[in-house]
Design a protein around this motif. Structure first.
Motif, PDB file in Angstrom:
ATOM      1  N   LEU A 137      75.301  10.008   6.705  1.00  0.00           N
ATOM      2  CA  LEU A 137      74.164  10.885   6.432  1.00  0.00           C
ATOM      3  C   LEU A 137      73.208  10.939   7.621  1.00  0.00           C
ATOM      4  N   PHE A 138      72.813   9.772   8.111  1.00  0.00           N
ATOM      5  CA  PHE A 138      71.804   9.733   9.172  1.00  0.00           C
ATOM      6  C   PHE A 138      72.381  10.038  10.553  1.00  0.00           C
ATOM      7  N   ALA A 139      73.698  10.014  10.686  1.00  0.00           N
ATOM      8  CA  ALA A 139      74.325  10.395  11.951  1.00  0.00           C
ATOM      9  C   ALA A 139      74.390  11.902  12.122  1.00  0.00           C
ATOM     10  N   ASP A 140      74.064  12.635  11.083  1.00  0.00           N
ATOM     11  CA  ASP A 140      74.067  14.101  11.135  1.00  0.00           C
ATOM     12  C   ASP A 140      72.795  14.574  11.835  1.00  0.00           C
ATOM     13  N   PRO A 141      72.900  15.288  12.956  1.00  0.00           N
ATOM     14  CA  PRO A 141      71.700  15.752  13.663  1.00  0.00           C
ATOM     15  C   PRO A 141      70.880  16.763  12.873  1.00  0.00           C
ATOM     16  N   ASP A 142      71.440  17.314  11.785  1.00  0.00           N
ATOM     17  CA  ASP A 142      70.645  18.185  10.931  1.00  0.00           C
ATOM     18  C   ASP A 142      69.773  17.382   9.966  1.00  0.00           C
ATOM     19  N   ILE A 143      70.030  16.089   9.858  1.00  0.00           N
ATOM     20  CA  ILE A 143      69.218  15.219   8.984  1.00  0.00           C
ATOM     21  C   ILE A 143      68.165  14.482   9.794  1.00  0.00           C
ATOM     22  N   ILE A 144      68.579  13.845  10.890  1.00  0.00           N
ATOM     23  CA  ILE A 144      67.634  13.198  11.808  1.00  0.00           C
ATOM     24  C   ILE A 144      67.735  13.909  13.147  1.00  0.00           C
ATOM     25  N   ARG A 145      66.663  14.534  13.557  1.00  0.00           N
ATOM     26  CA  ARG A 145      66.670  15.347  14.770  1.00  0.00           C
ATOM     27  C   ARG A 145      66.017  14.569  15.913  1.00  0.00           C
ATOM     28  N   LEU A 146      66.818  14.188  16.848  1.00  0.00           N
ATOM     29  CA  LEU A 146      66.303  13.466  18.000  1.00  0.00           C
ATOM     30  C   LEU A 146      66.100  14.435  19.168  1.00  0.00           C
ATOM     31  N   PRO A 147      65.096  14.174  20.004  1.00  0.00           N
ATOM     32  CA  PRO A 147      64.951  14.976  21.220  1.00  0.00           C
ATOM     33  C   PRO A 147      66.211  14.868  22.072  1.00  0.00           C
ATOM     34  N   ARG A 148      66.444  15.852  22.887  1.00  0.00           N
ATOM     35  CA  ARG A 148      67.666  15.882  23.691  1.00  0.00           C
ATOM     36  C   ARG A 148      67.825  14.613  24.522  1.00  0.00           C
ATOM     37  N   LEU A 149      66.727  14.084  25.036  1.00  0.00           N
ATOM     38  CA  LEU A 149      66.782  12.907  25.886  1.00  0.00           C
ATOM     39  C   LEU A 149      67.354  11.703  25.160  1.00  0.00           C
ATOM     40  N   PHE A 150      67.118  11.648  23.835  1.00  0.00           N
ATOM     41  CA  PHE A 150      67.544  10.474  23.065  1.00  0.00           C
ATOM     42  C   PHE A 150      68.746  10.759  22.165  1.00  0.00           C
ATOM     43  N   ARG A 151      69.422  11.883  22.404  1.00  0.00           N
ATOM     44  CA  ARG A 151      70.500  12.257  21.494  1.00  0.00           C
ATOM     45  C   ARG A 151      71.662  11.277  21.518  1.00  0.00           C
ATOM     46  N   PHE A 152      71.840  10.580  22.610  1.00  0.00           N
ATOM     47  CA  PHE A 152      72.922   9.599  22.688  1.00  0.00           C
ATOM     48  C   PHE A 152      72.689   8.424  21.743  1.00  0.00           C
ATOM     49  N   LEU A 153      71.467   8.303  21.235  1.00  0.00           N
ATOM     50  CA  LEU A 153      71.146   7.215  20.309  1.00  0.00           C
ATOM     51  C   LEU A 153      71.333   7.610  18.840  1.00  0.00           C
ATOM     52  N   GLN A 154      71.884   8.796  18.582  1.00  0.00           N
ATOM     53  CA  GLN A 154      72.025   9.267  17.198  1.00  0.00           C
ATOM     54  C   GLN A 154      72.793   8.262  16.343  1.00  0.00           C
ATOM     55  N   LYS A 155      73.941   7.829  16.810  1.00  0.00           N
ATOM     56  CA  LYS A 155      74.757   6.908  16.005  1.00  0.00           C
ATOM     57  C   LYS A 155      74.180   5.492  15.946  1.00  0.00           C
ATOM     58  N   PRO A 156      73.698   4.922  17.076  1.00  0.00           N
ATOM     59  CA  PRO A 156      73.046   3.612  16.957  1.00  0.00           C
ATOM     60  C   PRO A 156      71.851   3.634  16.005  1.00  0.00           C
ATOM     61  N   LEU A 157      71.067   4.712  16.055  1.00  0.00           N
ATOM     62  CA  LEU A 157      69.927   4.815  15.150  1.00  0.00           C
ATOM     63  C   LEU A 157      70.393   4.957  13.708  1.00  0.00           C
ATOM     64  N   ALA A 158      71.453   5.731  13.489  1.00  0.00           N
ATOM     65  CA  ALA A 158      72.002   5.874  12.135  1.00  0.00           C
ATOM     66  C   ALA A 158      72.495   4.530  11.611  1.00  0.00           C
ATOM     67  N   GLN A 159      73.125   3.748  12.494  1.00  0.00           N
ATOM     68  CA  GLN A 159      73.579   2.411  12.091  1.00  0.00           C
ATOM     69  C   GLN A 159      72.403   1.529  11.713  1.00  0.00           C
ATOM     70  N   PHE A 160      71.363   1.574  12.524  1.00  0.00           N
ATOM     71  CA  PHE A 160      70.177   0.755  12.288  1.00  0.00           C
ATOM     72  C   PHE A 160      69.507   1.118  10.960  1.00  0.00           C
ATOM     73  N   ILE A 161      69.289   2.409  10.741  1.00  0.00           N
ATOM     74  CA  ILE A 161      68.608   2.836   9.511  1.00  0.00           C
ATOM     75  C   ILE A 161      69.471   2.553   8.280  1.00  0.00           C
ATOM     76  N   SER A 162      70.769   2.814   8.390  1.00  0.00           N
ATOM     77  CA  SER A 162      71.644   2.604   7.228  1.00  0.00           C
ATOM     78  C   SER A 162      71.701   1.137   6.833  1.00  0.00           C
ATOM     79  N   VAL A 163      71.688   0.250   7.829  1.00  0.00           N
ATOM     80  CA  VAL A 163      71.696  -1.189   7.526  1.00  0.00           C
ATOM     81  C   VAL A 163      70.394  -1.598   6.850  1.00  0.00           C
TER      82      VAL A 163
END
Length: 526
Positions: A137-163
């Motif tokens: 859910l949180f790895a979907d960029p339509d759910i959590i929108r990160l600035p372009r500069l931080f887009r590479f952190l989409q999955k690490p952030l999704a892992q962090f929030i999901s845990v």
């Protein structure tokens, strides 16, 4: 905050088989729906003629069908509009009128294998599924929108929030039986839809594709290919369109289609939203009317529509039509109830908000407390954006909001069940599918460079651009700093906290050391 309590108006009832114009009669600057023609020049001209006649003969948006002409017709259409075709965006209304009298059903399905793809969110079926479901859910960029500069952190952030969220979410799912019933209910809806289509003379296979859990959309597509489907109708099970629900599913589906030769050439169309359909409106009114009979003093009951919320920036900055469609949907239901002499007061609020940014208001929890303070004693909750029971209805509404209502002084609390397999609702979905069949078209016209898109009126990206023109650089909800304990300050504090979390995540991942590793959330790296 003041809760907007409304009573049904006495204005002239609107036909459910027309698209209501919110800003008066349609003008050349307003969005229109273009009937989709089949892939022949004769039908292209027919499509253009239908649109031209609607311009000349009517000032109202009526008898429109959610579909689009083939790309070859774009230039001709602009002759009528005097504007580039790109200016015309789907209001994403329902597929409202049947034109099957022009093309009889038997001729549409002879020697064809018809399929219907139902799209839904998905949900964890066991407690062990909760954390990976949240990650998806949180790895979907339509759910959590990160600035372009931080887009590479989409999955690490999704892992962090999901845990972090998994323990609390598991408690919620444990309270409703250990998992979401969404898959079982959606499977049942698919089977009932198949039966209804068959009874109406349209044999079809019905498939279920979930966005964030099994059966994933990719799995459903593979089954569609194995079954040799030649005509496909895509039907999201979200009555109202939103970037984060139907939009996310359609983005994924577009990517799948464009990468597969079989799918590119398969005839298909999409029904983006259907909140205005007569059968849906009547089914909702039936459930509300039935539940009102269980109150001691029916006329004193407040009808409380609760919809899933979205961040306010989606609506104000990205142009998501969700709020406007939700409000219109509530109006249509209350107009139907008024015809039945049900004139209760009603209000609409939004639930399930998360994070520091502002979401659509009024919030459900705050509205319940305010209604209690105003002396409301009887409340009928109506989950308006849900067609199936799941965590938001069974736990959030039935447990959390009910407890809050009791604490706020509300004596009688009841909830309208989700539509599920309600016969009127299922029959109406079947009608929507049948009505879309004359407009099913192929994605490829001559070669892969001339692909026609999955969704009518251009590609999915073009469709969503009308509502999400700045998707990659979504402006913040508040852009001006204000000192003190203000909404702006809270927003900036939230951004600062998110930035700090991102920095910590980078340090944890790059160094292999830190409190997350010490706590066992991330594995130790030696």
């Amino acid at each position: 905050m003041d809760v907007g309590v409304q009573t049904p108006s006495s204005s002239t009832p609107l036909s459910y088989r027309s698209v209501r114009c919110r800003k008066g009669p349609c003008s050349s600057k307003q969005s229109r729906l273009f009937p989709r023609a089949l892939s022949t020049s004769k039908n292209i001209y027919r499509c253009l003629e239908v649109q031209r006649e609607s311009f000349v003969n009517s000032n109202l948006c009526r008898k429109s069908v959610v579909s689009g002409c083939p790309f070859g017709a774009f230039n001709a259409l602009s002759l009528f509009s005097k504007q580039p075709f790109k200016r015309y965006s789907l209001p994403l209304g329902a597929l409202l009128t049947s034109i099957t009298q022009d093309a009889p059903i038997p001729s549409l399905i002879s020697d064809e294998k018809v399929g219907v793809l139902l799209l839904n969110l998905g949900g964890p079926e066991t407690l062990d599924d909760v954390q990976p479901f949240l990650f998806n859910l949180f790895a979907d960029p339509d759910i959590i929108r990160l600035p372009r500069l931080f887009r590479f952190l989409q999955k690490p952030l999704a892992q962090f929030i999901s845990v972090l969220r998994a323990p609390k979410s598991k408690e919620g799912y444990a309270s409703i039986g250990g998992g979401s019933p969404l898959r079982q209910i959606t499977d049942a809806q698919a089977e009932e839809l198949r039966k209804s289509l068959c009874a109406k003379g349209v044999p079809a296979n019905v498939y279920v594709g979930m966005r964030y859990w099994h059966p994933f959309t990719e799995e459903a597509i593979e089954q569609i290919k194995r079954d040799g489907i030649t005509k496909l109708v895509v039907l999201p099970l979200y009555p109202q369109f939103s970037i984060s629900t139907s939009g996310s599913s359609l983005r994924l589906l577009e990517n799948i289609f464009r990468e597969d030769e079989y799918l590119v050439n398969m005839q298909h169309t999409v029904i983006p939203s259907w909140y205005q359909r007569e059968g849906y409106i009547k089914a909702m009114a039936d459930l509300i009317e039935k539940e009102l009979r269980n109150f001691d003093f029916r006329e004193k009951v407040m009808i409380f529509f609760s919809a899933h919320g979205v961040p306010l920036a989606y609506v104000e900055e990205a142009g998501d039509p969700y709020k406007a469609e939700m409000e219109e949907c509530v109006d249509l239901i209350m107009e139907e109830l008024e015809k039945r002499r049900v004139t209760n007061a009603y209000t609409l609020a939004y639930q399930s908000r998360v994070g520091p940014v502002e979401w659509l208001k009024p919030y459900t929890d705050e509205t319940i407390m305010e209604l209690g303070q105003k002396g409301v004693k009887s409340l009928l909750a109506v989950p308006i954006s849900f067609v199936s029971e799941h965590i938001e209805t069974l736990e959030e509404i039935d447990v959390e909001y009910k407890e809050l209502a009791v604490k706020s002084g509300i004596k009688e609390w009841r909830r309208v069940p989700a539509l599920g397999c309600e016969p009127t609702f299922i029959s109406d979905l079947a009608d929507a599918v049948i009505e879309s069949l004359p407009y099913v078209g192929a994605m490829a016209v001559s070669n892969l460079e001339a692909r026609q898109s999955l969704v009518p009126l251009g590609s999915v990206e073009e469709l969503l651009a009308a509502y999400d023109s700045q998707r990659r650089e979504l402006p913040p909800p508040v852009t001006v700093w204000e000192w003190g304990w203000t909404k702006s300050a809270e927003t900036w504090n939230g951004r600062a906290a998110m930035l700090a979390v991102l920095v910590l995540l980078v340090l944890e991942v790059t160094t292999g050391e830190g409190f997350l590793h010490q706590w066992g959330i991330f594995p130790l790296i030696r």
